[in-house]
Design an enzyme around this catalytic site. Structure first.
Site, PDB file in Angstrom:
ATOM      1  N   ASP A  94       6.399  -3.161  10.632  1.00  0.00           N
ATOM      2  CA  ASP A  94       4.946  -2.981  10.739  1.00  0.00           C
ATOM      3  C   ASP A  94       4.456  -2.995  12.193  1.00  0.00           C
ATOM      4  O   ASP A  94       3.484  -2.328  12.539  1.00  0.00           O
ATOM      5  CB  ASP A  94       4.170  -4.000   9.882  1.00  0.00           C
ATOM      6  N   ARG A 137       0.839  -1.182   0.000  1.00  0.00           N
ATOM      7  CA  ARG A 137       0.000   0.000   0.000  1.00  0.00           C
ATOM      8  C   ARG A 137       0.880   1.239   0.000  1.00  0.00           C
ATOM      9  O   ARG A 137       1.929   1.271   0.639  1.00  0.00           O
ATOM     10  CB  ARG A 137      -0.791  -0.041   1.320  1.00  0.00           C
ATOM     11  N   SER A 150       8.107  -4.664   6.460  1.00  0.00           N
ATOM     12  CA  SER A 150       7.777  -5.638   7.517  1.00  0.00           C
ATOM     13  C   SER A 150       8.665  -6.864   7.512  1.00  0.00           C
ATOM     14  O   SER A 150       8.190  -8.002   7.379  1.00  0.00           O
ATOM     15  CB  SER A 150       6.319  -6.035   7.376  1.00  0.00           C
TER      16      SER A 150
HETATM   17  C1  BG6 Z   1      -1.664  -3.992   7.857  1.00  0.00           C
HETATM   18  C2  BG6 Z   1      -0.486  -3.063   8.139  1.00  0.00           C
HETATM   19  O1  BG6 Z   1      -2.827  -3.423   8.326  1.00  0.00           O
HETATM   20  O2  BG6 Z   1      -1.403  -5.221   8.501  1.00  0.00           O
HETATM   21  C3  BG6 Z   1       0.781  -3.715   7.606  1.00  0.00           C
HETATM   22  O3  BG6 Z   1      -0.681  -1.823   7.540  1.00  0.00           O
HETATM   23  C4  BG6 Z   1       0.943  -5.074   8.218  1.00  0.00           C
HETATM   24  O4  BG6 Z   1       1.873  -2.911   7.871  1.00  0.00           O
HETATM   25  C5  BG6 Z   1      -0.292  -5.885   8.008  1.00  0.00           C
HETATM   26  O5  BG6 Z   1       2.075  -5.700   7.659  1.00  0.00           O
HETATM   27  C6  BG6 Z   1      -0.176  -7.207   8.692  1.00  0.00           C
HETATM   28  O6  BG6 Z   1      -1.282  -8.016   8.400  1.00  0.00           O
HETATM   29  P1  BG6 Z   1      -1.355  -8.972   7.133  1.00  0.00           P
HETATM   30  O7  BG6 Z   1      -2.454  -9.880   7.485  1.00  0.00           O
HETATM   31  O8  BG6 Z   1      -1.686  -8.088   5.981  1.00  0.00           O
HETATM   32  O9  BG6 Z   1      -0.047  -9.626   7.012  1.00  0.00           O
HETATM   33  C1  GLC Z   2       7.568 -11.379   9.809  1.00  0.00           C
HETATM   34  C2  GLC Z   2       8.656 -10.324   9.699  1.00  0.00           C
HETATM   35  C3  GLC Z   2       8.439  -9.237  10.726  1.00  0.00           C
HETATM   36  C4  GLC Z   2       7.041  -8.707  10.593  1.00  0.00           C
HETATM   37  C5  GLC Z   2       6.030  -9.821  10.711  1.00  0.00           C
HETATM   38  C6  GLC Z   2       4.609  -9.357  10.568  1.00  0.00           C
HETATM   39  O1  GLC Z   2       7.719 -12.005  11.013  1.00  0.00           O
HETATM   40  O2  GLC Z   2       9.909 -10.912   9.904  1.00  0.00           O
HETATM   41  O3  GLC Z   2       9.371  -8.210  10.545  1.00  0.00           O
HETATM   42  O4  GLC Z   2       6.821  -7.770  11.595  1.00  0.00           O
HETATM   43  O5  GLC Z   2       6.301 -10.783   9.728  1.00  0.00           O
HETATM   44  O6  GLC Z   2       4.352  -8.803   9.318  1.00  0.00           O
END
Ligand code: BG6
Ligand code: GLC
Ligand code: BG6
Ligand code: GLC
Length: 913
Positions: free
Chosen positions: A641, A523, A587
């Site tokens: 994240d 995003r 992340s």
């Molecule tokens: C989102 C965040 O809402 O959730 C991201 O903006 C995050 O930064 C993500 O990585 C984690 O959830 P998923 O289910 O999309 O991996």
């Molecule tokens: C994985 C990544 C970590 C992140 C998590 C959630 O564990 O290594 O950095 O915070 O996923 O997205």
């Protein structure tokens, strides 16, 4: 006179000898019995001959013997031998000899054994009820293993239609019906307690399992008791009427039926025929009637009557006692034949039985008993020789070493039976070294072990609070290792400093761009924070695709793609000419030396682009942007994240000091005291630590709780051996975990009537969103049916319930494990603050947490249980981590920095140095 007496005696002797000669089997005859048994074993296994075979070779859906890792608490019933028993079996994990059992014997009156099926099962349930009361366990719904020692046509481990009653049972309306159903219905009728009936098990199988728990070589189970029977591990490919060719399955031979096709008439005597004629099931179980405890005494009695008729015994008087069926129980036979007993004692036993005997009589009775039991032991030996030779040939071996687990009163109590049996096997199967071990604890333990084998993987996913506290303690140690200067290099949980030192304080403002890469969506956002009367945030965002080939391609392609999307976004926002500060939520685990430098340590989750690990992602992105030359960018901060989430939530709740993600991946960050972070200079204030808890367990610390499915998931992942905790709990793996369990259960005949479709075998066919749908309380079962039907497995209603159960166990485990690691962070915060009660807020994001119907509630509940001395608010991040990234960026981009008191003190300190 003397000669007349001598002649009479000699003729009497001859008559007795002649009578007993029919029981003496020559070596050739025994070889023939072995050969015929072998033919019948094969006939029972073949599709064409199975329906008419005398030795039924029934499949048991037991695919392996226990391996010692089973654990749990089980209820077992043991019905069909001399005693009816209800038991509780507790198996502690990982240790043999760690089984505790409590049992109670109940009588089954003759009128119930031979009454109606409903009466019989009501009686059984009444006994269970009494036992549960006695144990104080009425309210614990335990898994139940049911040893039912009669031939059952099984179509699964918990499905078995009674073929026919044998031995002393003859209850009506049972033959042809599913025994498990009958038991379930009786439990329902009583409406007092509930049980999970997991397995129905023949006593031979239970015995094999009991003994295999002690001796892994045990692959045969023998009962020489009231009845006679054998089971053994057969190759799947030989069991023609069961689908599948791989591996082995235990087959219940029901060899008691041997002879039904008249092929052993040559060795049956008129006494055998008489006993058969007077039995509850004439014509059936002919071999059993020559070999087992229920009938040997009867054969003896018939011979004695005959000899008495001929004036050879009891002074020719046939008393009422002698005419009474069943007076010669196995235990008397065993006593009479004991070498330690003087003739006088034999007489007194006979006396006790109401048979008035002379000394000569007792000698003759003993001889008769000896002939009958010797033949029984030899016949069993011949049958066993056929079985072991078959196993040897199955395995293509010249010599076989194998163990037989044995139970039954005849084998246990009779003074010579076991020796003769063993001698016969040795003679008739010289290429097999066969050990016999006695089942000390009966087959109930084995039934519990079978239940445990099946329940094992699911059981292994349920944790007690004690285990969770232990995991919590382990994670706390990992955190400490990650924070310590000396221990960090080898620590698995990396505890990465983020250089984010405080949560938003309400003074942030500006116009920012945020990138959010690494969750299920990529995003790009524009975040405007204004500050008129009150701080307000305006956000616009767009989701961009990240195709598989890009996240698995080269690093430069990945960053070119990110730069291209960013260009597109700026174009659309009409800000291509501006150089807005950018916050980058990335992340993945990164090592920071400052906010805008982030070296990727390792890819996790689905990402695997080459040439990025070990590189600063800011530099890579800047390079890609520069290469384009159509816009300028100023990447001011890279945040994980979890950090973005904590900051987003911190914007609304100043108390927020923990951020967790339960989504594609899982991770947590929290505010740690700087004085505890050895890797960063300074002692004052706090810094957010990105724990990277996904890697918890990568050094083997979680091996005791990982299951075979976790290992399989890991093996098939892009990063084997890494992120082991993440693979047990996060969304990317959950559907797959469920799928693997379902495949396994289907293979064991526990689901879908054993149907396994190509779809079910396809990786990724069950996703976390499916798990979430199946666990919905109202429409979950309909969803399960839809999803499973799409996989082509034609689920029954029971299947859908079972699948829902599997999903619940897998997702519950995830919530529990996260509760434990989060609990560790909370107790650490509490200790850091040195407060008796922690009040804090945890910011959370991630699709699993957000979409799963029960997850959040389970997590919150368990955390509160594990850390009772805390008041935790769980705050869902409504707007993703982009907002938080913007907050960090605002802080980083402030021209005139508004320092917090703590920061001023840090600065002062630095200035002094
Ligand atoms: C989102 C965040 O809402 O959730 C991201 O903006 C995050 O930064 C993500 O990585 C984690 O959830 P998923 O289910 O999309 O991996
Ligand atoms: C994985 C990544 C970590 C992140 C998590 C959630 O564990 O290594 O950095 O915070 O996923 O997205
Ligand atoms: C017991 C087992 O020890 O032996 C039973 O627990 C089994 O499952 C029995 O049926 C067989 O022996 P008997 O002599 O009681 O028929
Ligand atoms: C009878 C039953 C059989 C059982 C055996 C020993 O033969 O038919 O199922 O294993 O007795 O109890």
């Amino acid at each position: 006179m003397v000669t007349a007496v001598a002649q009479r005696l000699a003729s009497q002797r001859k008559e007795i000898d002649d009578t007993l000669a029919a029981f003496a089997l020559s070596p050739t005859q025994l070889q023939e019995v072995k050969a015929k048994m072998r033919v019948e074993l094969e006939r029972g296994l073949k599709k064409d001959s199975h329906p008419t075979a005398s030795v039924k070779m029934l499949p048991t859906y037991v695919y392996r013997t226990p391996d010692g890792t089973e654990r749990g608490k089980y209820l077992a019933l043991d019905l069909g031998g001399t005693n009816f028993r209800v038991l509780v079996v507790k198996i502690r994990t990982g240790m043999r000899n760690s089984v505790r059992m409590y049992n109670k014997i109940y009588a089954i009156p003759l009128e119930i054994m031979q009454g109606t099926g409903e009466e019989l099962f009501d009686h059984i349930v009444q006994c269970i009820s009494d036992f549960l009361d006695y144990m104080g366990m009425k309210n614990t719904r335990l898994p139940l293993g049911f040893t039912f020692s009669f031939p059952c046509n099984q179509t699964g481990i918990d499905k078995g239609d009674l073929v026919c009653w044998t031995k002393g049972f003859k209850a009506t309306e049972c033959e042809g019906y599913d025994v498990v159903d009958m038991l379930r219905e009786a439990i329902k009728r009583r409406n007092e307690f509930d049980l999970d009936i997991v397995a129905i098990v023949n006593d031979t199988v239970g015995t094999m399992m009991t003994c295999a728990y002690e001796d892994p070589k045990c692959q045969i189970g023998l009962i020489a008791g009231t009845g006679s029977n054998v089971c053994y591990m057969e190759e799947m490919k030989n069991i023609e009427f069961v689908e599948g060719d791989e591996g082995q399955m235990c087959v219940n031979t029901e060899w008691g039926g041997f002879g039904a096709n008249d092929n052993i008439e040559d060795i049956r005597t008129r006494y055998d025929r008489e006993v058969d004629g007077g039995s509850l099931n004439p014509g059936k179980q002919r071999f059993e009637k020559m070999t087992s405890g229920m009938y040997l005494g009867e054969i003896v009695r018939r011979i004695l009557i005959d000899l008495t008729k001929h004036g050879l015994l009891f002074r020719g008087r046939i008393t009422e006692r002698l005419k009474t069926k069943g007076i010669f129980e196995t235990k008397f036979l065993s006593q009479i034949e004991s070498d330690r007993l003087a003739l006088l004692q034999v007489r007194s036993i006979l006396q006790h039985l109401g048979l008035d005997s002379t000394c000569d009589d007792s000698i003759i009775v003993k001889e008769v008993c000896g002939a009958v039991s010797r033949r029984a032991a030899q016949l069993c030996g011949a049958g066993m020789a056929a079985v072991v030779d078959k196993i040897r040939e199955n395995r293509g071996l010249d010599n076989l070493e194998i163990t037989v687990g044995v139970d039954g009163t005849l084998y246990k109590l009779h003074p010579h039976f076991s020796t003769i049996l063993k001698d016969t096997v040795r003679e008739l199967a010289p290429n097999c070294k066969v050990d016999f071990i006695l089942s000390e604890d009966g087959s109930g333990k084995g039934a519990a072990l079978i239940t445990a084998v099946i329940d094992k993987y699911l059981y292994a996913m349920r944790f007690s609070d004690e285990t969770l506290r232990d995991i919590m303690a382990r994670f706390r140690r990992e955190m400490e290792n990650g924070l310590g200067r000396d221990t960090n290099p080898t620590a698995t949980v990396k505890m990465l400093p983020t250089f984010v030192r405080s949560i938003p304080d309400g003074s942030e403002k500006g116009d920012f761009i945020a990138l959010d890469l690494g969750g299920s969506n990529f995003r790009i956002l524009r975040v405007k924070v204004s500050h008129e009367k009150k701080q307000t945030v305006q956000m616009e965002s767009q989701i961009y695709e990240t195709p598989e080939d890009i996240i698995h391609g080269s690093g430069s392609r990945l960053f070119d793609h990110v730069a291209e999307c960013l260009g597109d976004f700026m174009e659309k926002q009409k800000i291509k000419d501006k150089k807005l500060p950018i916050g980058f939520t990335f992340s993945f685990p990164c090592a920071h030396t400052k906010l805008d430098e982030a070296v990727l340590l390792t890819w996790t989750k689905r990402f695997k682009a080459s040439g990025v690990e070990g590189m600063d992602v800011v530099k890579l992105l800047n390079k890609a942007i520069k290469k384009r030359g159509d816009y300028d960018a100023d990447i001011m901060a890279v945040v994980n994240d979890t950090v973005g989430t904590m900051m987003t939530c911190g914007f609304d709740d100043q108390r927020c000091e923990v951020g967790i993600i339960i989504g594609t991946g899982t991770n947590a960050c929290y505010m740690e005291e700087l004085r505890h972070i050895d890797l960063v200079e300074g002692d004052e204030g706090r810094m957010c630590i990105n724990t990277e808890w996904g890697a918890f367990g990568d050094d083997g610390t979680l091996e005791d709780i990982r299951t075979e499915f976790d290992r399989e998931i890991d093996r098939g992942s892009p990063n084997p051996g890494k992120q082991l905790f993440e693979k047990m709990v996060s969304g990317m793996y959950m559907g797959e975990l469920v799928r693997l369990i379902l495949v396994k259960m289907a293979k064991e005949g526990l689901l879908f009537e054993g149907r396994i479709t190509p779809e079910l075998l396809t990786k990724g066919k069950i996703e976390t969103k499916h798990v979430s749908a199946i666990e919905k309380s109202k429409e979950g079962l309909t969803k399960a049916e839809e999803i499973l039907t799409r996989l082509g497995v034609e689920p029954s209603e029971d299947d859908c319930i079972a699948v829902q159960h599997v999903c619940a166990i897998v997702s519950f485990r995830s919530a529990n494990l996260i509760a434990a690691t989060l609990g560790a962070i909370l107790t650490r915060l509490k200790d850091n603050k040195n407060t008796p009660r922690l009040r804090t807020t945890v910011g959370i994001d991630g699709s699993l947490y957000k979409m799963h119907p029960q997850y959040a509630r389970r997590l919150h509940k368990t955390v509160r249980r594990l850390v009772p001395e805390s008041d935790v608010r769980f705050l869902l991040s409504e707007s993703g981590s982009g907002k938080g990234a913007a907050m960090v960026t605002a802080w980083a981009s402030r021209k005139v920095h508004v320092f917090t008191i703590q920061q001023i003190s840090i600065l002062n300190k630095c200035a002094k140095n």
